[in-house]
Scaffold this active site. Structure first.
Site, short mmCIF file in Angstrom:
data_model
loop_
_atom_site.label_atom_id
_atom_site.label_comp_id
_atom_site.label_asym_id
_atom_site.label_seq_id
_atom_site.Cartn_x
_atom_site.Cartn_y
_atom_site.Cartn_z
N CYS A 2 0.83 -1.21 0.00
CA CYS A 2 0.00 0.00 0.00
C CYS A 2 0.86 1.27 0.00
O CYS A 2 1.99 1.26 0.48
CB CYS A 2 -0.87 0.03 1.25
SG CYS A 2 -1.84 -1.45 1.49
N ARG A 27 5.02 -0.05 -6.17
CA ARG A 27 5.01 -0.87 -4.96
C ARG A 27 4.00 -2.01 -5.06
O ARG A 27 4.04 -2.93 -4.27
CB ARG A 27 4.66 0.01 -3.75
CG ARG A 27 5.68 1.11 -3.52
CD ARG A 27 5.19 2.09 -2.48
NE ARG A 27 5.13 1.48 -1.17
CZ ARG A 27 6.12 1.49 -0.29
NH1 ARG A 27 7.25 2.08 -0.60
NH2 ARG A 27 6.00 0.91 0.87
N TRP A 75 -3.11 -2.65 -1.40
CA TRP A 75 -2.74 -4.03 -1.75
C TRP A 75 -3.50 -4.89 -0.74
O TRP A 75 -3.21 -4.86 0.45
CB TRP A 75 -1.23 -4.20 -1.61
CG TRP A 75 -0.71 -5.50 -2.12
CD1 TRP A 75 -0.38 -5.81 -3.42
CD2 TRP A 75 -0.42 -6.68 -1.35
NE1 TRP A 75 0.09 -7.09 -3.49
CE2 TRP A 75 0.07 -7.65 -2.25
CE3 TRP A 75 -0.55 -7.01 -0.01
CZ2 TRP A 75 0.45 -8.93 -1.83
CZ3 TRP A 75 -0.18 -8.28 0.41
CH2 TRP A 75 0.31 -9.22 -0.50
N ASN A 99 -1.67 2.08 5.94
CA ASN A 99 -0.81 0.97 5.52
C ASN A 99 -0.54 0.12 6.74
O ASN A 99 -0.35 0.67 7.84
CB ASN A 99 0.55 1.48 5.01
CG ASN A 99 0.44 2.21 3.68
OD1 ASN A 99 -0.62 2.24 3.07
ND2 ASN A 99 1.55 2.79 3.25
N GLY A 100 -0.47 -1.19 6.58
CA GLY A 100 -0.19 -2.07 7.72
C GLY A 100 -1.39 -2.95 8.04
O GLY A 100 -2.33 -3.05 7.24
N GLU A 483 18.20 -17.82 -7.23
CA GLU A 483 17.82 -16.45 -7.57
C GLU A 483 17.27 -16.40 -9.01
O GLU A 483 16.29 -15.71 -9.29
CB GLU A 483 19.03 -15.52 -7.39
CG GLU A 483 18.83 -14.10 -7.83
CD GLU A 483 17.65 -13.37 -7.17
OE1 GLU A 483 17.07 -13.90 -6.21
OE2 GLU A 483 17.30 -12.29 -7.68
N LYS A 487 13.48 -15.16 -10.13
CA LYS A 487 13.26 -14.08 -11.10
C LYS A 487 12.29 -14.53 -12.17
O LYS A 487 11.35 -13.84 -12.51
CB LYS A 487 14.61 -13.70 -11.73
CG LYS A 487 14.93 -12.29 -11.89
CD LYS A 487 15.18 -11.43 -10.70
CE LYS A 487 14.47 -11.70 -9.46
NZ LYS A 487 14.95 -11.04 -8.29
N GLU A 490 8.60 -15.10 -10.76
CA GLU A 490 7.83 -13.96 -10.25
C GLU A 490 7.34 -13.02 -11.34
O GLU A 490 6.33 -12.35 -11.16
CB GLU A 490 8.59 -13.19 -9.16
CG GLU A 490 9.71 -12.30 -9.63
CD GLU A 490 10.26 -11.42 -8.49
OE1 GLU A 490 11.48 -11.28 -8.43
OE2 GLU A 490 9.48 -10.89 -7.68
N HIS A 506 18.30 -37.36 -5.89
CA HIS A 506 17.54 -37.63 -4.66
C HIS A 506 16.07 -37.27 -4.85
O HIS A 506 15.34 -37.13 -3.88
CB HIS A 506 18.17 -36.87 -3.49
CG HIS A 506 19.59 -37.27 -3.25
ND1 HIS A 506 19.93 -38.47 -2.68
CD2 HIS A 506 20.76 -36.65 -3.57
CE1 HIS A 506 21.25 -38.56 -2.62
NE2 HIS A 506 21.78 -37.47 -3.16
N LYS A 603 6.33 -4.36 -4.21
CA LYS A 603 7.76 -4.11 -4.14
C LYS A 603 8.28 -4.22 -2.71
O LYS A 603 9.32 -4.80 -2.46
CB LYS A 603 8.07 -2.73 -4.72
CG LYS A 603 9.54 -2.37 -4.72
CD LYS A 603 10.34 -3.31 -5.61
CE LYS A 603 11.82 -3.04 -5.60
NZ LYS A 603 12.57 -4.15 -6.22
O1 M6R Z 1 13.10 -4.96 0.23
P1 M6R Z 1 13.65 -6.31 0.56
O2 M6R Z 1 14.99 -6.54 -0.03
O3 M6R Z 1 13.62 -6.62 2.02
O4 M6R Z 1 12.65 -7.32 -0.15
C1 M6R Z 1 12.76 -8.70 0.02
C2 M6R Z 1 11.91 -9.43 -0.95
O5 M6R Z 1 10.56 -9.07 -0.80
C3 M6R Z 1 12.31 -9.15 -2.41
O6 M6R Z 1 13.65 -9.45 -2.63
C4 M6R Z 1 11.45 -9.99 -3.37
O7 M6R Z 1 11.72 -11.34 -3.21
C5 M6R Z 1 11.67 -9.54 -4.81
N1 M6R Z 1 10.41 -9.33 -5.45
C6 M6R Z 1 12.43 -10.53 -5.60
O8 M6R Z 1 12.67 -10.08 -6.90
#
Ligand code: M6R
Length: 608
Positions: A2, A27, A75, A99-100, A483, A487, A490, A506, A603
């Site tokens: 949010c 965000r 959100w 927010n929260g 990683e 990517k 997501e 395994h 974000k």
């Molecule tokens: O702001 P942060 O680095 O704490 O965020 C952590 C994760 O939410 C962030 O890395 C998320 O996994 C990304 N969308 C990955 O690309």
């Protein structure tokens, strides 16, 4: 997640609110709304499900010249994305954006029987609670807010306006950021300083437990216990160019391509190539204490967690008598884990606001363990609460998928490890090769991106119809594979998972068939032969394999080989990760999905 904006001054509030909300779009959100008040306090409330463009359509028929208002991108947490659940929420004469999460909202709601609830949100409960103190005129707006917040359990960043006082906004925070921008006869508020850029560079960052009464030319901050706070006005460091696309079609591609420069910022003033040493000022740990360190706990979520995992492999390579444990924040916060003496915790977060990571930081601090932030967002909550820290300085990362932050987080943590190793007296001959490579990395990253872009785009198009992907790697290439899989999944929604090569037989080997393709990261080095055997195992099962390697003579009959330069040895996985980033980007473009704002994600994850 949010976003909050607010304006009180002498200009058009609707214009500021809409442009501010657009700045916060990155965000992630699923509905948006604004309310403005005219000089008599008559409100204009506009809310819409979906994109801000939908809100703008409503605005076209409801233009006002009001000079005070608040706005929100939501959100969904409690209640589906809908107009009724969108903020601002009204109770009596007040409007609230939040927010929260209000954790005890059900319990509070039971006592608020006079209010006719229209939404399923916890926020409307808070609005009704504030109004229960405000409506009879016994409390001023700020004091009604304070009374209500004293009963709340949970996290919040809030902004409140009242039809009875169309010249003031009350804001408060606990666990969710709020910035107050100071202008000339105008004051702006936002949950993220990027919404203020172009309007002011002067800002007050509210701390947890603080509440402020904001007018066009004054800001009074106090604690919930009514103690006055003399708030510090700080300079906003980001500039407008940093949050614009700069000629790229998507923020993600811009941020991938920015890595040579963003890494240079991380390294600036911290590497002494002649001596082969690094120097980090931020952590502020005396040398004698550095020598004592025996254990590191690295905490993060998502990409930040992967960065910590990769860094842990390096730190253990060159630092004697040290163990490094990298943990997922959402798990660790409830593990009740004992942290041994002589430990330091690295708290890794791009945004510096991730709720789970922040919760871990607070838990770890309770044990008296020294905490060091590896953070990007300057002035963020984590950056302010750690004992010391190293900013990665990559500039704003707008695209939801984290890219440039990852590369710099890894290197910042490796530099912290080198700092410990230097203090422990590790021979320069062991450390110098790492330092030299770190200094060479920006250029190597530049060359890799330029050389690989076209080829990766072509390969991504070829594999675009596969629904499943497996990323594989060993040693430092394993966290890198994790990683890469994150990517791809997501942003392109391909079901992508990563496995350590050694784990294939395994279980995961059973998956290999024509619905899957595999991306193997195969760097030169001691474990090359083993990885090559693992590649053979997949090929023997008719796998559709793409190999990313810096081995020139790689000649196994895989479907595609993406070669990267072999001038970087230790950090070759970071170059391989660039290929994964580009691959995810071009796959998503080929599928026609929203690259920068993937569905369901935000974000900065400021709720648990
Ligand atoms: O702001 P942060 O680095 O704490 O965020 C952590 C994760 O939410 C962030 O890395 C998320 O996994 C990304 N969308 C990955 O690309």
């Amino acid at each position: 997640m949010c976003g909050i904006v607010g304006y009180v001054g002498n200009k058009n509030a609707q214009d500021f609110l809409i442009s501010g909300l657009k700045r916060l779009e990155y965000r992630g959100y699923d509905s948006a709304g604004i309310v403005t008040l005219d000089v008599k306090g008559e409100p204009t409330l506009l809310r819409a499900k979906g994109k801000i463009a939908n809100l703008e359509e409503k605005l076209a028929a409801n233009k006002r010249d009001d000079t005070i208002g608040i706005g929100h991108t939501r959100w969904a947490t409690h209640g589906e994305p809908s107009e009724e659940n969108a903020h601002p929420h009204r109770a009596g004469e007040i409007f609230l954006v939040h927010n929260g999460i209000i954790e005890n909202y059900k319990e509070l709601k039971e006592h608020l029987t006079e209010h006719d609830f229209k939404s399923q949100t916890d926020t409307e409960v808070l609005a009704a609670l504030i109004n229960s103190f405000y409506k009879d005129g016994k409390y001023s707006l700020i004091n009604a807010v304070v009374q209500a917040l004293k009963l709340v359990k949970g996290t919040y960043g809030i902004a409140v306006v009242s039809c009875k006082k169309p010249d003031e906004i009350v804001v408060a925070r606990s666990g969710s950021p709020l910035v107050i921008g100071i202008g000339h006869d105008e004051t702006m508020i936002a949950s993220d300083a990027s919404a203020l850029l172009g309007h002011t560079k002067q800002a007050i960052y509210l701390n947890d437990g603080e509440v402020a009464l904001v007018t066009s030319n004054s800001v009074e901050v106090k604690t919930l216990n009514a103690e006055p706070v003399s708030a510090k006005v700080e300079e906003i460091e980001t500039n407008l160019a940093a949050i614009q696309k700069g000629g790229y079609e998507h923020f993600l591609l811009k941020e991938i391509m920015e890595q040579p420069e963003s890494l240079k910022e991380t390294l600036r003033g911290r590497v002494n190539l002649e001596e082969g040493t690094v120097r980090l000022g931020g952590p502020g740990i005396p040398e004698a204490e550095l020598r004592q360190i025996k254990h590191l706990v690295i905490v993060g979520c998502g990409t930040a967690y992967h960065a910590g995992l990769l860094a842990s492999y390096y730190i253990e390579q060159f630092t004697p008598e040290i163990t490094v444990e990298t943990v997922i924040a959402s798990e660790y916060r409830y593990r009740n884990a004992y942290i041994p003496e002589n430990s330091v915790a690295l708290i890794v977060s791009q945004s510096g606001e991730t709720a789970d990571t922040l919760a871990c930081l607070r838990e770890i601090k309770k044990q008296g363990v020294k905490t060091i932030g590896i953070v990007n967002a300057i002035g963020s909550t984590i950056a302010r609460e750690v004992d010391g820290g190293t900013y990665v300085h990559v500039g704003p990362e707008i695209s939801v998928a984290s890219t440039k932050a990852f590369t710099s987080q890894v290197i910042a943590m490796v530099m912290f490890g080198l700092t410990i190793a230097q203090a422990k007296g590790v021979k320069p001959a062991i450390l110098k090769p790492y330092v030299k490579e770190i200094a060479k990395l920006p250029e190597a990253i530049h060359d890799t991106l330029e050389n690989a872009k076209g080829e990766v785009e072509e390969i991504a198009k070829k594999y675009v119809d596969y629904e499943h992907a497996i990323y594989l790697g060993r040693d430092t290439a394993y966290p890198t594979a994790m990683e890469g899989a994150l990517k791809l999944k997501e942003i392109s929604y391909v079901d992508a998972n990563a496995y350590a090569f050694g784990e294939l037989k395994h279980g995961p080997l059973a998956l290999i068939d024509d619905r899957f393709f595999e991306i193997a990261l195969v760097p030169k080095g001691e474990l090359y032969e083993k990885a090559a055997s693992n590649v053979q195992e997949v090929l023997a099962r008719n796998g559709h394999m793409i190999v990313v390697t810096n081995v020139e003579q790689f000649d196994l009959p895989v479907e595609r080989v993406i070669r990267i330069s072999d001038e970087i040895e230790h950090f070759a996985p970071l170059l391989m990760n660039l290929i994964s980033q580009l691959f995810a980007y071009y796959t998503t473009v080929a599928k026609g999905y929203n690259v920068d704002q993937p569905r369901n994600l935000a974000k900065s994850v400021t709720v648990e």
